[in-house]
Design a protein around this motif. Structure first.
Motif, PDB file in Angstrom:
ATOM      1  N   SER A   2       1.262  -0.968  -0.010  1.00 28.99           N
ATOM      2  CA  SER A   2       0.023  -0.282  -0.184  1.00 28.99           C
ATOM      3  C   SER A   2       0.539   1.025  -0.003  1.00 28.99           C
ATOM      4  O   SER A   2       1.983   1.133   0.308  1.00 28.99           O
ATOM      5  N   SER A   3       0.169   2.350  -0.422  1.00 25.55           N
ATOM      6  CA  SER A   3       1.146   3.870  -0.773  1.00 25.55           C
ATOM      7  C   SER A   3       1.521   3.645   1.032  1.00 25.55           C
ATOM      8  O   SER A   3       2.567   4.496   0.792  1.00 25.55           O
ATOM      9  N   THR A   4       0.307   3.471   2.321  1.00 26.23           N
ATOM     10  CA  THR A   4       1.025   3.874   3.275  1.00 26.23           C
ATOM     11  C   THR A   4       2.546   2.727   3.865  1.00 26.23           C
ATOM     12  O   THR A   4       3.363   2.950   4.526  1.00 26.23           O
ATOM     13  N   GLY A   5       2.126   1.881   3.713  1.00 30.98           N
ATOM     14  CA  GLY A   5       3.600   0.980   3.630  1.00 30.98           C
ATOM     15  C   GLY A   5       5.023   1.253   2.559  1.00 30.98           C
ATOM     16  O   GLY A   5       5.885   0.962   3.754  1.00 30.98           O
ATOM     17  N   ASP A   6       4.210   1.574   1.399  1.00 27.04           N
ATOM     18  CA  ASP A   6       6.014   2.373   1.251  1.00 27.04           C
ATOM     19  C   ASP A   6       6.224   3.567   1.619  1.00 27.04           C
ATOM     20  O   ASP A   6       7.920   3.638   1.434  1.00 27.04           O
ATOM     21  N   LYS A   7       5.494   4.158   2.170  1.00 25.25           N
ATOM     22  CA  LYS A   7       6.084   5.676   2.611  1.00 25.25           C
ATOM     23  C   LYS A   7       6.640   5.663   4.254  1.00 25.25           C
ATOM     24  O   LYS A   7       7.784   5.994   4.403  1.00 25.25           O
ATOM     25  N   ILE A   8       5.866   4.373   4.935  1.00 28.63           N
ATOM     26  CA  ILE A   8       6.704   3.766   6.298  1.00 28.63           C
ATOM     27  C   ILE A   8       7.895   3.328   5.612  1.00 28.63           C
ATOM     28  O   ILE A   8       9.211   3.531   6.945  1.00 28.63           O
ATOM     29  N   LYS A   9       8.487   2.464   5.323  1.00 29.28           N
ATOM     30  CA  LYS A   9       9.224   1.976   5.044  1.00 29.28           C
ATOM     31  C   LYS A   9      10.378   2.627   3.965  1.00 29.28           C
ATOM     32  O   LYS A   9      11.785   2.566   4.263  1.00 29.28           O
ATOM     33  N   GLY A  10       9.894   3.038   3.152  1.00 29.91           N
ATOM     34  CA  GLY A  10      10.971   4.727   3.182  1.00 29.91           C
ATOM     35  C   GLY A  10      11.442   5.119   3.924  1.00 29.91           C
ATOM     36  O   GLY A  10      12.856   5.866   3.969  1.00 29.91           O
ATOM     37  N   ALA A  12      11.511   4.254   7.308  1.00 34.43           N
ATOM     38  CA  ALA A  12      12.669   3.432   7.426  1.00 34.43           C
ATOM     39  C   ALA A  12      14.148   3.437   7.097  1.00 34.43           C
ATOM     40  O   ALA A  12      15.260   3.344   7.960  1.00 34.43           O
ATOM     41  N   ASN A  13      13.900   3.308   5.577  1.00 34.19           N
ATOM     42  CA  ASN A  13      14.933   3.319   5.005  1.00 34.19           C
ATOM     43  C   ASN A  13      16.207   4.549   5.502  1.00 34.19           C
ATOM     44  O   ASN A  13      17.455   4.515   5.197  1.00 34.19           O
ATOM     45  N   GLU A  14      15.026   5.406   5.489  1.00 37.00           N
ATOM     46  CA  GLU A  14      16.108   6.736   5.191  1.00 37.00           C
ATOM     47  C   GLU A  14      16.930   7.065   6.634  1.00 37.00           C
ATOM     48  O   GLU A  14      18.002   7.606   6.912  1.00 37.00           O
ATOM     49  N   VAL A  15      16.404   7.071   7.566  1.00 36.02           N
ATOM     50  CA  VAL A  15      16.351   6.796   8.816  1.00 36.02           C
ATOM     51  C   VAL A  15      17.693   5.820   9.146  1.00 36.02           C
ATOM     52  O   VAL A  15      18.835   5.991   9.766  1.00 36.02           O
ATOM     53  N   ALA A  16      17.746   4.775   8.741  1.00 33.43           N
ATOM     54  CA  ALA A  16      18.514   3.446   8.507  1.00 33.43           C
ATOM     55  C   ALA A  16      19.916   4.385   7.943  1.00 33.43           C
ATOM     56  O   ALA A  16      21.086   4.122   8.484  1.00 33.43           O
ATOM     57  N   GLY A  17      19.332   4.740   7.141  1.00 34.81           N
ATOM     58  CA  GLY A  17      20.946   4.685   5.809  1.00 34.81           C
ATOM     59  C   GLY A  17      21.567   6.477   6.646  1.00 34.81           C
ATOM     60  O   GLY A  17      22.438   6.478   6.726  1.00 34.81           O
ATOM     61  N   SER A  18      20.859   7.233   7.354  1.00 35.70           N
ATOM     62  CA  SER A  18      21.466   8.091   8.087  1.00 35.70           C
ATOM     63  C   SER A  18      21.844   8.008   9.333  1.00 35.70           C
ATOM     64  O   SER A  18      23.154   8.252   9.151  1.00 35.70           O
ATOM     65  N   VAL A  19      21.268   6.698   9.779  1.00 43.57           N
ATOM     66  CA  VAL A  19      22.279   6.496  10.498  1.00 43.57           C
ATOM     67  C   VAL A  19      23.621   5.930  10.175  1.00 43.57           C
ATOM     68  O   VAL A  19      24.656   6.257  10.715  1.00 43.57           O
ATOM     69  N   LYS A  20      24.020   4.902   9.089  1.00 38.79           N
ATOM     70  CA  LYS A  20      24.552   4.595   8.754  1.00 38.79           C
ATOM     71  C   LYS A  20      26.045   5.441   8.346  1.00 38.79           C
ATOM     72  O   LYS A  20      27.168   5.617   8.415  1.00 38.79           O
ATOM     73  N   GLN A  21      25.266   6.480   7.341  1.00 37.90           N
ATOM     74  CA  GLN A  21      26.095   7.611   7.604  1.00 37.90           C
ATOM     75  C   GLN A  21      26.923   8.139   8.316  1.00 37.90           C
ATOM     76  O   GLN A  21      28.581   8.874   8.289  1.00 37.90           O
ATOM     77  N   GLY A  22      26.092   8.572   9.137  1.00 36.20           N
ATOM     78  CA  GLY A  22      26.726   9.139  11.155  1.00 36.20           C
ATOM     79  C   GLY A  22      28.373   8.483  11.711  1.00 36.20           C
ATOM     80  O   GLY A  22      28.752   8.729  11.629  1.00 36.20           O
ATOM     81  N   VAL A  23      27.686   6.767  11.128  1.00 37.24           N
ATOM     82  CA  VAL A  23      28.161   6.367  11.855  1.00 37.24           C
ATOM     83  C   VAL A  23      29.452   6.244  11.463  1.00 37.24           C
ATOM     84  O   VAL A  23      30.884   6.364  11.751  1.00 37.24           O
ATOM     85  N   LYS A  47       9.347   6.647  -0.886  1.00 33.51           N
ATOM     86  CA  LYS A  47       8.153   7.341   0.151  1.00 33.51           C
ATOM     87  C   LYS A  47       7.500   7.794  -1.350  1.00 33.51           C
ATOM     88  O   LYS A  47       6.441   8.691  -1.233  1.00 33.51           O
ATOM     89  N   ALA A  48       8.318   8.106  -2.439  1.00 36.13           N
ATOM     90  CA  ALA A  48       7.708   9.139  -3.719  1.00 36.13           C
ATOM     91  C   ALA A  48       7.088   8.131  -4.108  1.00 36.13           C
ATOM     92  O   ALA A  48       5.504   8.612  -4.701  1.00 36.13           O
ATOM     93  N   LYS A  49       7.261   7.339  -4.119  1.00 34.40           N
ATOM     94  CA  LYS A  49       6.356   5.969  -4.728  1.00 34.40           C
ATOM     95  C   LYS A  49       4.903   6.139  -3.836  1.00 34.40           C
ATOM     96  O   LYS A  49       3.794   5.909  -4.937  1.00 34.40           O
ATOM     97  N   GLY A  50       5.295   5.781  -2.975  1.00 36.32           N
ATOM     98  CA  GLY A  50       4.257   5.850  -1.908  1.00 36.32           C
ATOM     99  C   GLY A  50       3.039   7.038  -1.837  1.00 36.32           C
ATOM    100  O   GLY A  50       1.648   7.697  -2.350  1.00 36.32           O
ATOM    101  N   GLN A  51       3.602   8.722  -2.904  1.00 32.88           N
ATOM    102  CA  GLN A  51       2.694   9.639  -2.806  1.00 32.88           C
ATOM    103  C   GLN A  51       2.053   9.314  -4.339  1.00 32.88           C
ATOM    104  O   GLN A  51       0.797  10.012  -4.426  1.00 32.88           O
TER     105      GLN A  51
END
Length: 63
Positions: A2-10, A12-23, A47-51
């Protein structure tokens, strides 16, 4: 998915990616920083796909 699922996964990936970059930056690990950036971009795309799905659904519902 669903669009909501895409946005949530998006998000989550943004946050995880940001953490990886910081580490990666803190440890001087360029590979981890690159992986984090790639994962963050993947999240942006999800997220764009969900939108887009939301926009299509709204258009169809109006018809």
């Amino acid at each position: 998915m669903s669009s909501t699922g895409d946005k949530i996964k998006g998000t989550a990936n943004e946050v995880a990616g940001s953490v990886k970059q910081g580490v990666g930056k803190a440890t001087g690990n360029d590979r981890l920083r690159a992986e984090g950036k790639a994962q963050e971009l993947k999240g942006d795309a999800q997220k764009a796909k969900g939108q887009v799905k939301d926009a299509i659904k709204k258009t169809i519902d109006k018809a």
